[in-house]
Enzyme design. Structure first.
Site, PDB file in Angstrom:
ATOM      1  N   TYR A   1      56.690  31.901  29.258  1.00  0.00           N
ATOM      2  CA  TYR A   1      55.746  33.017  29.088  1.00  0.00           C
ATOM      3  C   TYR A   1      54.790  32.744  27.931  1.00  0.00           C
ATOM      4  O   TYR A   1      53.588  32.961  28.038  1.00  0.00           O
ATOM      5  CB  TYR A   1      56.523  34.316  28.843  1.00  0.00           C
ATOM      6  CG  TYR A   1      55.666  35.547  28.932  1.00  0.00           C
ATOM      7  CD1 TYR A   1      55.571  36.264  30.133  1.00  0.00           C
ATOM      8  CD2 TYR A   1      54.929  35.993  27.839  1.00  0.00           C
ATOM      9  CE1 TYR A   1      54.771  37.389  30.231  1.00  0.00           C
ATOM     10  CE2 TYR A   1      54.121  37.114  27.931  1.00  0.00           C
ATOM     11  CZ  TYR A   1      54.045  37.809  29.122  1.00  0.00           C
ATOM     12  OH  TYR A   1      53.237  38.926  29.216  1.00  0.00           O
TER      13      TYR A   1
ATOM     14  N   PHE B   1      24.887  34.954  38.388  1.00  0.00           N
ATOM     15  CA  PHE B   1      25.603  34.983  39.658  1.00  0.00           C
ATOM     16  C   PHE B   1      25.975  36.438  39.979  1.00  0.00           C
ATOM     17  O   PHE B   1      26.015  37.275  39.099  1.00  0.00           O
ATOM     18  CB  PHE B   1      26.858  34.095  39.584  1.00  0.00           C
ATOM     19  CG  PHE B   1      27.612  34.064  40.875  1.00  0.00           C
ATOM     20  CD1 PHE B   1      27.047  33.503  42.009  1.00  0.00           C
ATOM     21  CD2 PHE B   1      28.881  34.629  40.981  1.00  0.00           C
ATOM     22  CE1 PHE B   1      27.732  33.491  43.216  1.00  0.00           C
ATOM     23  CE2 PHE B   1      29.571  34.624  42.178  1.00  0.00           C
ATOM     24  CZ  PHE B   1      29.002  34.059  43.304  1.00  0.00           C
ATOM     25  N   ASP B   2      26.271  36.726  41.253  1.00  0.00           N
ATOM     26  CA  ASP B   2      26.450  38.141  41.626  1.00  0.00           C
ATOM     27  C   ASP B   2      27.629  38.831  40.946  1.00  0.00           C
ATOM     28  O   ASP B   2      27.546  40.010  40.617  1.00  0.00           O
ATOM     29  CB  ASP B   2      26.454  38.359  43.151  1.00  0.00           C
ATOM     30  CG  ASP B   2      27.502  37.549  43.874  1.00  0.00           C
ATOM     31  OD1 ASP B   2      28.094  36.657  43.255  1.00  0.00           O
ATOM     32  OD2 ASP B   2      27.733  37.797  45.076  1.00  0.00           O
TER      33      ASP B   2
ATOM     34  N   ASP C   1      27.638  30.240  31.547  1.00  0.00           N
ATOM     35  CA  ASP C   1      28.454  30.404  32.749  1.00  0.00           C
ATOM     36  C   ASP C   1      28.549  29.009  33.356  1.00  0.00           C
ATOM     37  O   ASP C   1      27.577  28.470  33.871  1.00  0.00           O
ATOM     38  CB  ASP C   1      27.781  31.406  33.691  1.00  0.00           C
ATOM     39  CG  ASP C   1      28.520  31.528  35.024  1.00  0.00           C
ATOM     40  OD1 ASP C   1      29.418  30.712  35.299  1.00  0.00           O
ATOM     41  OD2 ASP C   1      28.176  32.436  35.803  1.00  0.00           O
TER      42      ASP C   1
ATOM     43  N   ALA D   1      30.503  27.322  35.756  1.00  0.00           N
ATOM     44  CA  ALA D   1      31.193  26.965  37.005  1.00  0.00           C
ATOM     45  C   ALA D   1      30.893  25.530  37.466  1.00  0.00           C
ATOM     46  O   ALA D   1      31.778  24.813  37.892  1.00  0.00           O
ATOM     47  CB  ALA D   1      30.822  27.962  38.096  1.00  0.00           C
TER      48      ALA D   1
ATOM     49  N   LYS E   1      35.437  25.516  40.957  1.00  0.00           N
ATOM     50  CA  LYS E   1      34.330  24.656  41.379  1.00  0.00           C
ATOM     51  C   LYS E   1      34.532  23.257  40.772  1.00  0.00           C
ATOM     52  O   LYS E   1      35.270  22.451  41.299  1.00  0.00           O
ATOM     53  CB  LYS E   1      32.985  25.248  40.968  1.00  0.00           C
ATOM     54  CG  LYS E   1      32.548  26.435  41.818  1.00  0.00           C
ATOM     55  CD  LYS E   1      33.040  27.727  41.296  1.00  0.00           C
ATOM     56  CE  LYS E   1      32.417  28.910  41.995  1.00  0.00           C
ATOM     57  NZ  LYS E   1      33.118  30.155  41.652  1.00  0.00           N
TER      58      LYS E   1
ATOM     59  N   HIS F   1      27.715  42.770  50.414  1.00  0.00           N
ATOM     60  CA  HIS F   1      27.725  41.694  51.406  1.00  0.00           C
ATOM     61  C   HIS F   1      29.128  41.228  51.783  1.00  0.00           C
ATOM     62  O   HIS F   1      29.329  40.686  52.851  1.00  0.00           O
ATOM     63  CB  HIS F   1      26.859  40.507  50.936  1.00  0.00           C
ATOM     64  CG  HIS F   1      27.373  39.830  49.714  1.00  0.00           C
ATOM     65  ND1 HIS F   1      27.274  40.384  48.453  1.00  0.00           N
ATOM     66  CD2 HIS F   1      28.005  38.658  49.535  1.00  0.00           C
ATOM     67  CE1 HIS F   1      27.812  39.580  47.577  1.00  0.00           C
ATOM     68  NE2 HIS F   1      28.268  38.516  48.201  1.00  0.00           N
TER      69      HIS F   1
END
Ligand code: F0G
Length: 459
Positions: free
Chosen positions: A72, A124-125, A215, A217, A258, A450
Protein backbone atom coordinates in the site's frame (compact mmCIF):
# COMPACT_ATOMS: atom_id res chain seq x y z
CA UNK A 1 19.99 3.55 -51.16
CA UNK A 2 18.82 4.89 -47.77
CA UNK A 3 17.41 1.99 -45.78
CA UNK A 4 13.75 2.49 -44.83
CA UNK A 5 12.45 2.83 -41.28
CA UNK A 6 11.74 -0.48 -39.69
CA UNK A 7 10.12 -1.58 -36.41
CA UNK A 8 12.87 -2.31 -33.83
CA UNK A 9 10.90 -5.35 -32.53
CA UNK A 10 9.26 -8.52 -33.82
CA UNK A 11 5.86 -10.02 -33.04
CA UNK A 12 5.62 -12.64 -30.28
CA UNK A 13 1.88 -13.02 -29.80
CA UNK A 14 -1.15 -12.16 -31.95
CA UNK A 15 -4.85 -11.42 -31.48
CA UNK A 16 -7.37 -12.55 -34.11
CA UNK A 17 -9.63 -9.91 -35.68
CA UNK A 18 -12.63 -10.67 -37.86
CA UNK A 19 -13.93 -9.18 -41.11
CA UNK A 20 -17.69 -8.58 -41.44
CA UNK A 21 -20.12 -7.87 -44.27
CA UNK A 22 -21.46 -4.44 -45.12
CA UNK A 23 -24.96 -5.69 -44.31
CA UNK A 24 -23.86 -6.72 -40.79
CA UNK A 25 -22.17 -3.37 -40.27
CA UNK A 26 -25.26 -1.43 -41.36
CA UNK A 27 -27.30 -3.28 -38.76
CA UNK A 28 -24.70 -2.81 -36.02
CA UNK A 29 -24.24 0.88 -36.75
CA UNK A 30 -27.99 1.50 -36.58
CA UNK A 31 -28.26 -0.41 -33.30
CA UNK A 32 -25.36 1.70 -31.98
CA UNK A 33 -27.39 4.88 -32.76
CA UNK A 34 -24.63 5.95 -35.16
CA UNK A 35 -22.29 6.49 -32.22
CA UNK A 36 -18.88 4.82 -32.64
CA UNK A 37 -18.50 4.42 -28.88
CA UNK A 38 -21.60 2.18 -28.80
CA UNK A 39 -20.12 -0.41 -31.19
CA UNK A 40 -18.82 -3.63 -29.69
CA UNK A 41 -15.14 -4.15 -30.42
CA UNK A 42 -15.95 -7.46 -32.20
CA UNK A 43 -17.98 -5.42 -34.67
CA UNK A 44 -14.83 -3.51 -35.63
CA UNK A 45 -12.12 -4.85 -37.96
CA UNK A 46 -9.50 -2.13 -37.56
CA UNK A 47 -9.96 0.02 -34.49
CA UNK A 48 -8.68 3.55 -34.91
CA UNK A 49 -11.01 5.12 -32.35
CA UNK A 50 -8.04 6.05 -30.21
CA UNK A 51 -4.36 5.48 -29.64
CA UNK A 52 -5.05 5.64 -25.90
CA UNK A 53 -4.57 2.48 -23.87
CA UNK A 54 -4.65 0.44 -27.07
CA UNK A 55 -0.91 -0.09 -27.58
CA UNK A 56 0.85 -3.47 -27.43
CA UNK A 57 3.09 -3.97 -24.41
CA UNK A 58 6.50 -5.56 -24.82
CA UNK A 59 7.76 -8.81 -23.28
CA UNK A 60 9.80 -6.68 -20.89
CA UNK A 61 6.71 -4.81 -19.77
CA UNK A 62 4.82 -8.09 -19.21
CA UNK A 63 7.87 -9.34 -17.34
CA UNK A 64 7.84 -6.21 -15.16
CA UNK A 65 4.19 -6.93 -14.35
CA UNK A 66 5.22 -10.18 -12.69
CA UNK A 67 7.56 -8.36 -10.33
CA UNK A 68 5.16 -5.59 -9.28
CA UNK A 69 5.14 -4.71 -5.58
CA UNK A 70 1.57 -4.33 -4.30
CA UNK A 71 2.43 -2.76 -0.94
CA UNK A 72 0.00 0.00 0.00
CA UNK A 73 2.76 2.43 0.93
CA UNK A 74 6.37 2.70 -0.23
CA UNK A 75 6.19 -0.04 -2.89
CA UNK A 76 9.39 -0.66 -4.84
CA UNK A 77 7.30 -0.24 -8.03
CA UNK A 78 6.58 3.34 -6.96
CA UNK A 79 10.29 4.08 -6.56
CA UNK A 80 11.09 2.43 -9.89
CA UNK A 81 8.51 4.65 -11.56
CA UNK A 82 9.73 7.75 -9.68
CA UNK A 83 13.24 7.08 -10.97
CA UNK A 84 12.05 6.68 -14.58
CA UNK A 85 10.00 9.89 -14.39
CA UNK A 86 12.91 11.84 -12.93
CA UNK A 87 15.23 10.47 -15.59
CA UNK A 88 12.96 11.28 -18.52
CA UNK A 89 11.21 14.46 -17.37
CA UNK A 90 13.45 15.90 -14.65
CA UNK A 91 10.50 16.32 -12.25
CA UNK A 92 11.49 15.73 -8.64
CA UNK A 93 7.97 15.24 -7.31
CA UNK A 94 5.28 13.03 -8.78
CA UNK A 95 1.88 11.54 -7.99
CA UNK A 96 0.50 8.45 -9.73
CA UNK A 97 -3.11 8.62 -10.98
CA UNK A 98 -5.29 6.11 -12.79
CA UNK A 99 -5.19 8.03 -16.10
CA UNK A 100 -4.64 11.48 -17.61
CA UNK A 101 -7.96 13.05 -16.74
CA UNK A 102 -7.49 12.01 -13.11
CA UNK A 103 -4.17 13.88 -13.12
CA UNK A 104 -6.06 16.91 -14.45
CA UNK A 105 -8.70 16.54 -11.76
CA UNK A 106 -6.15 16.42 -8.94
CA UNK A 107 -3.89 19.21 -10.22
CA UNK A 108 -6.74 21.52 -11.22
CA UNK A 109 -8.26 21.05 -7.76
CA UNK A 110 -5.24 23.07 -6.60
CA UNK A 111 -4.71 25.41 -9.55
CA UNK A 112 -8.12 26.24 -11.04
CA UNK A 113 -11.04 28.05 -9.40
CA UNK A 114 -14.32 29.59 -10.53
CA UNK A 115 -13.87 32.52 -12.89
CA UNK A 116 -10.29 31.63 -13.82
CA UNK A 117 -8.86 31.88 -17.33
CA UNK A 118 -6.68 28.98 -18.51
CA UNK A 119 -4.97 29.85 -21.79
CA UNK A 120 -2.70 27.61 -23.84
CA UNK A 121 -2.66 25.89 -27.19
CA UNK A 122 -5.74 23.69 -27.79
CA UNK A 123 -6.93 21.93 -24.63
CA UNK A 124 -7.99 18.31 -25.00
CA UNK A 125 -11.69 17.73 -24.30
CA UNK A 126 -11.24 16.21 -20.82
CA UNK A 127 -8.88 19.07 -19.91
CA UNK A 128 -11.48 21.56 -21.06
CA UNK A 129 -14.13 19.52 -19.25
CA UNK A 130 -12.25 19.79 -15.96
CA UNK A 131 -11.73 23.52 -16.48
CA UNK A 132 -15.38 24.22 -17.37
CA UNK A 133 -16.65 21.96 -14.59
CA UNK A 134 -14.91 24.39 -12.21
CA UNK A 135 -16.66 27.30 -13.97
CA UNK A 136 -13.36 28.51 -15.39
CA UNK A 137 -12.59 29.18 -19.05
CA UNK A 138 -10.09 27.51 -21.40
CA UNK A 139 -8.78 29.89 -24.07
CA UNK A 140 -7.32 28.27 -27.20
CA UNK A 141 -4.35 30.32 -28.48
CA UNK A 142 -3.12 27.81 -31.10
CA UNK A 143 -1.57 29.51 -34.16
CA UNK A 144 -4.38 30.35 -36.59
CA UNK A 145 -2.79 28.47 -39.49
CA UNK A 146 -3.26 25.17 -37.64
CA UNK A 147 -6.78 25.41 -39.02
CA UNK A 148 -5.54 25.59 -42.60
CA UNK A 149 -4.98 21.92 -43.43
CA UNK A 150 -2.77 22.77 -46.42
CA UNK A 151 -0.30 24.89 -44.43
CA UNK A 152 2.99 23.00 -44.06
CA UNK A 153 4.37 24.73 -40.97
CA UNK A 154 6.41 22.04 -39.17
CA UNK A 155 5.12 23.16 -35.75
CA UNK A 156 1.42 23.75 -36.23
CA UNK A 157 0.75 22.81 -32.60
CA UNK A 158 2.40 26.01 -31.34
CA UNK A 159 0.70 28.67 -29.27
CA UNK A 160 0.42 32.09 -30.88
CA UNK A 161 2.61 34.01 -28.41
CA UNK A 162 1.01 37.35 -29.33
CA UNK A 163 -2.48 36.00 -28.66
CA UNK A 164 -1.34 34.33 -25.44
CA UNK A 165 0.28 37.53 -24.19
CA UNK A 166 -2.90 39.48 -24.96
CA UNK A 167 -4.93 37.04 -22.85
CA UNK A 168 -2.38 37.27 -20.01
CA UNK A 169 -2.43 41.06 -20.22
CA UNK A 170 -6.23 41.28 -20.24
CA UNK A 171 -6.72 38.96 -17.27
CA UNK A 172 -6.18 40.06 -13.65
CA UNK A 173 -3.33 38.00 -12.20
CA UNK A 174 -5.51 36.39 -9.51
CA UNK A 175 -7.71 34.97 -12.25
CA UNK A 176 -4.85 33.32 -14.12
CA UNK A 177 -5.04 29.72 -12.93
CA UNK A 178 -2.23 28.39 -15.11
CA UNK A 179 -1.17 28.05 -18.74
CA UNK A 180 -1.65 24.59 -20.26
CA UNK A 181 0.48 23.57 -23.24
CA UNK A 182 -0.53 20.26 -24.83
CA UNK A 183 2.22 18.31 -26.58
CA UNK A 184 1.58 17.19 -29.19
CA UNK A 185 -1.48 19.33 -29.90
CA UNK A 186 -4.06 16.55 -30.29
CA UNK A 187 -6.98 18.80 -31.24
CA UNK A 188 -4.99 20.50 -34.02
CA UNK A 189 -4.11 17.11 -35.54
CA UNK A 190 -1.33 15.65 -33.40
CA UNK A 191 0.79 18.63 -34.45
CA UNK A 192 4.01 19.29 -32.53
CA UNK A 193 5.05 22.27 -30.44
CA UNK A 194 8.58 23.55 -31.00
CA UNK A 195 11.15 24.02 -28.26
CA UNK A 196 11.36 27.69 -29.22
CA UNK A 197 7.62 28.02 -28.62
CA UNK A 198 7.82 26.32 -25.22
CA UNK A 199 10.65 28.67 -24.33
CA UNK A 200 8.54 31.62 -25.44
CA UNK A 201 5.59 30.47 -23.34
CA UNK A 202 7.90 30.03 -20.34
CA UNK A 203 9.11 33.57 -20.78
CA UNK A 204 5.51 34.86 -20.77
CA UNK A 205 4.70 32.70 -17.74
CA UNK A 206 7.59 34.32 -15.87
CA UNK A 207 6.67 37.83 -16.93
CA UNK A 208 3.02 37.46 -15.90
CA UNK A 209 3.71 35.33 -12.82
CA UNK A 210 1.65 32.31 -13.84
CA UNK A 211 2.39 28.58 -13.67
CA UNK A 212 2.98 26.56 -16.83
CA UNK A 213 1.59 23.03 -17.02
CA UNK A 214 2.43 20.67 -19.89
CA UNK A 215 -0.27 18.17 -20.85
CA UNK A 216 2.20 15.51 -21.87
CA UNK A 217 0.20 12.59 -23.31
CA UNK A 218 2.34 12.52 -26.49
CA UNK A 219 5.50 14.21 -25.21
CA UNK A 220 7.86 11.63 -26.79
CA UNK A 221 6.32 12.03 -30.24
CA UNK A 222 6.68 15.78 -29.77
CA UNK A 223 10.36 15.31 -28.91
CA UNK A 224 10.85 13.21 -32.07
CA UNK A 225 9.47 16.09 -34.17
CA UNK A 226 11.79 18.55 -32.41
CA UNK A 227 14.77 16.29 -33.10
CA UNK A 228 13.89 15.79 -36.76
CA UNK A 229 12.54 19.27 -37.58
CA UNK A 230 14.00 21.94 -35.28
CA UNK A 231 17.39 23.46 -35.81
CA UNK A 232 19.94 22.56 -33.17
CA UNK A 233 18.35 19.32 -31.99
CA UNK A 234 19.44 16.74 -34.60
CA UNK A 235 22.27 15.44 -32.44
CA UNK A 236 20.37 15.44 -29.15
CA UNK A 237 18.80 12.26 -27.82
CA UNK A 238 15.02 12.05 -27.33
CA UNK A 239 15.53 12.04 -23.55
CA UNK A 240 17.77 15.11 -23.63
CA UNK A 241 14.99 16.81 -25.57
CA UNK A 242 12.20 15.66 -23.20
CA UNK A 243 14.20 16.92 -20.21
CA UNK A 244 14.64 20.30 -21.85
CA UNK A 245 10.92 20.47 -22.77
CA UNK A 246 9.89 19.81 -19.17
CA UNK A 247 12.52 22.17 -17.76
CA UNK A 248 10.26 24.99 -18.98
CA UNK A 249 7.23 23.70 -17.05
CA UNK A 250 6.22 23.94 -13.40
CA UNK A 251 4.15 20.78 -13.64
CA UNK A 252 3.00 18.14 -16.09
CA UNK A 253 -0.10 15.99 -16.36
CA UNK A 254 0.35 12.68 -18.11
CA UNK A 255 -1.93 10.14 -19.68
CA UNK A 256 0.43 7.16 -19.70
CA UNK A 257 -1.94 5.36 -22.09
CA UNK A 258 -0.33 7.04 -25.10
CA UNK A 259 3.42 7.56 -25.32
CA UNK A 260 4.24 5.36 -22.32
CA UNK A 261 2.57 2.39 -24.09
CA UNK A 262 0.53 1.02 -21.18
CA UNK A 263 -3.15 0.17 -21.13
CA UNK A 264 -3.97 2.29 -18.08
CA UNK A 265 -2.19 4.85 -15.91
CA UNK A 266 -1.25 8.47 -15.50
CA UNK A 267 0.70 10.81 -13.26
CA UNK A 268 1.45 14.38 -12.29
CA UNK A 269 5.02 15.68 -12.27
CA UNK A 270 5.88 18.78 -10.25
CA UNK A 271 8.89 20.96 -9.46
CA UNK A 272 7.63 22.59 -6.32
CA UNK A 273 7.28 20.80 -2.98
CA UNK A 274 4.42 23.02 -1.82
CA UNK A 275 2.39 22.24 -4.94
CA UNK A 276 3.15 18.54 -4.46
CA UNK A 277 1.90 18.71 -0.88
CA UNK A 278 -1.32 20.46 -1.83
CA UNK A 279 -1.98 18.08 -4.71
CA UNK A 280 -1.23 15.07 -2.48
CA UNK A 281 -4.33 15.75 -0.40
CA UNK A 282 -6.55 15.65 -3.47
CA UNK A 283 -4.72 12.60 -4.78
CA UNK A 284 -5.47 10.74 -1.55
CA UNK A 285 -9.13 11.78 -1.77
CA UNK A 286 -9.70 11.01 -5.45
CA UNK A 287 -7.10 8.46 -6.49
CA UNK A 288 -5.38 6.66 -3.62
CA UNK A 289 -2.42 7.00 -1.32
CA UNK A 290 0.45 9.00 -2.82
CA UNK A 291 2.69 6.00 -3.58
CA UNK A 292 0.12 4.24 -5.75
CA UNK A 293 -2.55 6.79 -6.79
CA UNK A 294 -4.98 4.88 -8.95
CA UNK A 295 -2.41 2.30 -10.04
CA UNK A 296 -1.41 -1.18 -8.97
CA UNK A 297 2.27 -1.91 -8.35
CA UNK A 298 2.46 -4.11 -11.43
CA UNK A 299 1.02 -1.33 -13.59
CA UNK A 300 3.58 1.15 -12.22
CA UNK A 301 6.33 -1.32 -13.15
CA UNK A 302 5.02 -1.70 -16.71
CA UNK A 303 4.77 2.08 -16.97
CA UNK A 304 8.35 2.64 -15.80
CA UNK A 305 9.54 0.24 -18.52
CA UNK A 306 7.16 1.75 -21.12
CA UNK A 307 8.51 5.25 -20.50
CA UNK A 308 11.95 4.05 -21.59
CA UNK A 309 10.69 2.11 -24.62
CA UNK A 310 8.48 5.01 -25.70
CA UNK A 311 11.42 7.41 -25.73
CA UNK A 312 13.66 5.32 -28.04
CA UNK A 313 14.39 7.15 -31.29
CA UNK A 314 14.16 4.04 -33.52
CA UNK A 315 10.81 3.04 -32.09
CA UNK A 316 9.46 6.58 -32.57
CA UNK A 317 10.77 6.69 -36.15
CA UNK A 318 8.89 3.48 -37.00
CA UNK A 319 5.75 4.59 -35.16
CA UNK A 320 5.52 8.06 -36.67
CA UNK A 321 6.74 6.62 -39.99
CA UNK A 322 3.73 4.32 -40.14
CA UNK A 323 1.30 7.17 -39.42
CA UNK A 324 3.01 9.34 -42.05
CA UNK A 325 2.90 6.57 -44.64
CA UNK A 326 -0.88 6.18 -44.30
CA UNK A 327 -1.42 9.94 -44.32
CA UNK A 328 0.73 10.49 -47.40
CA UNK A 329 -1.19 7.76 -49.25
CA UNK A 330 -4.51 9.45 -48.54
CA UNK A 331 -3.09 12.85 -49.45
CA UNK A 332 -1.77 11.48 -52.76
CA UNK A 333 -5.26 10.11 -53.52
CA UNK A 334 -6.71 13.60 -53.08
CA UNK A 335 -8.36 13.00 -49.68
CA UNK A 336 -8.24 16.27 -47.70
CA UNK A 337 -6.08 15.50 -44.65
CA UNK A 338 -4.33 17.78 -42.15
CA UNK A 339 -0.79 18.36 -43.47
CA UNK A 340 1.90 17.79 -42.49
CA UNK A 341 0.82 14.44 -41.04
CA UNK A 342 0.86 14.52 -37.22
CA UNK A 343 2.29 12.07 -34.72
CA UNK A 344 -0.51 9.72 -33.73
CA UNK A 345 -3.35 10.11 -36.18
CA UNK A 346 -4.66 11.14 -39.56
CA UNK A 347 -7.18 13.97 -39.48
CA UNK A 348 -9.56 14.05 -42.45
CA UNK A 349 -11.32 17.34 -43.22
CA UNK A 350 -14.99 16.37 -43.46
CA UNK A 351 -15.98 19.94 -44.33
CA UNK A 352 -14.01 19.58 -47.58
CA UNK A 353 -15.02 15.92 -48.00
CA UNK A 354 -18.78 16.60 -47.73
CA UNK A 355 -19.27 20.34 -48.43
CA UNK A 356 -22.93 19.53 -49.16
CA UNK A 357 -23.61 18.69 -45.48
CA UNK A 358 -24.10 21.66 -43.09
CA UNK A 359 -22.20 21.64 -39.77
CA UNK A 360 -25.54 21.36 -37.94
CA UNK A 361 -25.86 17.86 -39.46
CA UNK A 362 -22.41 16.74 -38.25
CA UNK A 363 -20.58 16.02 -41.53
CA UNK A 364 -17.57 14.53 -39.72
CA UNK A 365 -19.79 12.06 -37.89
CA UNK A 366 -21.37 11.10 -41.22
CA UNK A 367 -17.91 10.51 -42.66
CA UNK A 368 -16.89 8.36 -39.69
CA UNK A 369 -20.06 6.31 -40.24
CA UNK A 370 -19.30 5.86 -43.96
CA UNK A 371 -15.70 4.74 -43.26
CA UNK A 372 -17.03 2.18 -40.80
CA UNK A 373 -19.66 0.90 -43.22
CA UNK A 374 -17.08 0.61 -46.01
CA UNK A 375 -14.30 -1.20 -44.16
CA UNK A 376 -15.24 -1.94 -40.54
CA UNK A 377 -12.77 0.80 -39.55
CA UNK A 378 -13.66 2.84 -36.48
CA UNK A 379 -12.48 6.44 -36.31
CA UNK A 380 -13.82 9.33 -34.29
CA UNK A 381 -15.45 12.69 -34.92
CA UNK A 382 -13.64 15.86 -33.86
CA UNK A 383 -16.13 18.45 -34.98
CA UNK A 384 -19.42 19.99 -33.91
CA UNK A 385 -20.48 16.93 -31.90
CA UNK A 386 -17.30 16.91 -29.83
CA UNK A 387 -17.22 20.70 -29.55
CA UNK A 388 -20.36 20.42 -27.39
CA UNK A 389 -22.70 23.26 -26.53
CA UNK A 390 -21.65 26.63 -25.16
CA UNK A 391 -22.04 26.30 -21.37
CA UNK A 392 -23.79 29.68 -21.18
CA UNK A 393 -25.92 29.98 -24.35
CA UNK A 394 -26.38 26.18 -24.80
CA UNK A 395 -26.09 26.69 -28.57
CA UNK A 396 -23.92 24.35 -30.64
CA UNK A 397 -20.27 25.44 -30.74
CA UNK A 398 -19.15 25.31 -34.35
CA UNK A 399 -15.40 24.66 -34.61
CA UNK A 400 -13.56 25.91 -37.67
CA UNK A 401 -12.79 22.38 -38.77
CA UNK A 402 -14.99 19.31 -39.02
CA UNK A 403 -12.53 16.44 -38.66
CA UNK A 404 -12.50 12.66 -38.55
CA UNK A 405 -9.56 11.26 -36.63
CA UNK A 406 -8.04 7.90 -37.45
CA UNK A 407 -5.75 7.31 -34.45
CA UNK A 408 -3.14 4.60 -34.85
CA UNK A 409 -2.45 2.39 -31.80
CA UNK A 410 1.22 1.81 -30.99
CA UNK A 411 2.92 -1.44 -32.10
CA UNK A 412 -0.48 -3.01 -32.98
CA UNK A 413 -1.19 -2.87 -36.73
CA UNK A 414 1.07 -3.62 -39.70
CA UNK A 415 1.50 -1.52 -42.81
CA UNK A 416 -0.81 -4.02 -44.58
CA UNK A 417 -3.58 -2.96 -42.21
CA UNK A 418 -2.79 0.64 -43.06
CA UNK A 419 -3.00 -0.12 -46.79
CA UNK A 420 -6.44 -1.62 -46.18
CA UNK A 421 -7.49 1.55 -44.36
CA UNK A 422 -6.16 3.70 -47.21
CA UNK A 423 -8.15 1.67 -49.78
CA UNK A 424 -11.38 1.88 -47.75
CA UNK A 425 -11.09 5.65 -47.23
CA UNK A 426 -10.32 6.12 -50.94
CA UNK A 427 -13.52 4.21 -51.82
CA UNK A 428 -15.54 6.49 -49.54
CA UNK A 429 -13.82 9.51 -51.14
CA UNK A 430 -14.78 8.31 -54.62
CA UNK A 431 -18.44 7.94 -53.56
CA UNK A 432 -18.54 11.30 -51.73
CA UNK A 433 -21.11 12.90 -54.04
CA UNK A 434 -23.71 10.19 -53.36
CA UNK A 435 -23.98 11.22 -49.69
CA UNK A 436 -26.45 14.10 -49.27
CA UNK A 437 -27.33 14.47 -45.60
CA UNK A 438 -25.80 14.11 -42.15
CA UNK A 439 -27.32 13.09 -38.82
CA UNK A 440 -29.68 14.51 -36.20
CA UNK A 441 -29.39 14.18 -32.42
CA UNK A 442 -32.08 12.05 -30.73
CA UNK A 443 -30.55 12.27 -27.23
CA UNK A 444 -27.50 13.96 -25.72
CA UNK A 445 -25.83 14.43 -22.31
CA UNK A 446 -25.35 17.99 -20.95
CA UNK A 447 -21.52 17.79 -21.15
CA UNK A 448 -19.07 15.74 -23.28
CA UNK A 449 -22.04 14.60 -25.33
CA UNK A 450 -20.14 12.80 -28.09
CA UNK A 451 -19.39 9.80 -25.88
CA UNK A 452 -23.04 8.87 -25.32
CA UNK A 453 -25.00 10.74 -28.00
CA UNK A 454 -27.76 8.89 -29.91
CA UNK A 455 -28.23 9.90 -33.52
CA UNK A 456 -30.53 9.29 -36.47
CA UNK A 457 -29.31 9.11 -40.05
CA UNK A 458 -30.99 11.75 -42.20
CA UNK A 459 -30.83 9.79 -45.45
N1 F0G B 1 -4.62 15.04 -22.73
C1 F0G B 1 -4.58 14.70 -24.02
C2 F0G B 1 -3.77 15.51 -24.98
C3 F0G B 1 -5.26 13.57 -24.46
O1 F0G B 1 -5.22 13.24 -25.76
C4 F0G B 1 -5.98 12.80 -23.52
C5 F0G B 1 -6.72 11.63 -23.92
C6 F0G B 1 -5.99 13.19 -22.17
C7 F0G B 1 -5.29 14.33 -21.81
C8 F0G B 1 -6.75 12.45 -21.12
O2 F0G B 1 -6.10 11.28 -20.77
O3 F0G B 1 -7.65 9.45 -21.49
O4 F0G B 1 -5.79 9.03 -19.90
O5 F0G B 1 -7.75 10.33 -19.18
N2 F0G B 1 -6.93 11.36 -25.12
C9 F0G B 1 -7.55 10.17 -25.65
C10 F0G B 1 -7.71 10.31 -27.13
C11 F0G B 1 -8.77 9.70 -24.95
O6 F0G B 1 -8.38 9.48 -27.74
O7 F0G B 1 -7.12 11.24 -27.71
P1 F0G B 1 -6.86 9.94 -20.33
Amino acid sequence: MILPYCEPYKIKTIETIRQSTRQEREEWMKNASYNMFNLKSEQVFIDLLTDSGTGAMSDRQWGAIMTGDESYAGASSYFRLKEAIRDITGFEYFLPTHQGRAAENVLFSVLVKEGDIIPGNAHFDTTKGHIEFRKAKAVDCTVSWARDITNRDPFKGNADLGHLEQVLKDTPREKLGCIVMTVTNNTAGGQPVSMANLRGVRDLADRYGVLLVIDSARFAENAWFIKTREEGYTDKSIREITREMFSYADAMTMSSKKDAIVNIGGFIGMKDRELFRKASTFNIMFEGYITYGGMSGRDMNALAQGLYEGTEFDYLSARIGQVTRLGEKLHAAGVPVQMPIGGHAIFIDAGKFYPQIPASEFPAQRLAVEIYLEGGIRGTEIGTLMADRDPVTRGNRYPELELVRLAIPRRVYTDNHMDYVAAAVQNVWEGRETVRRGLAIRWEAPIMRHFTVELDLLG
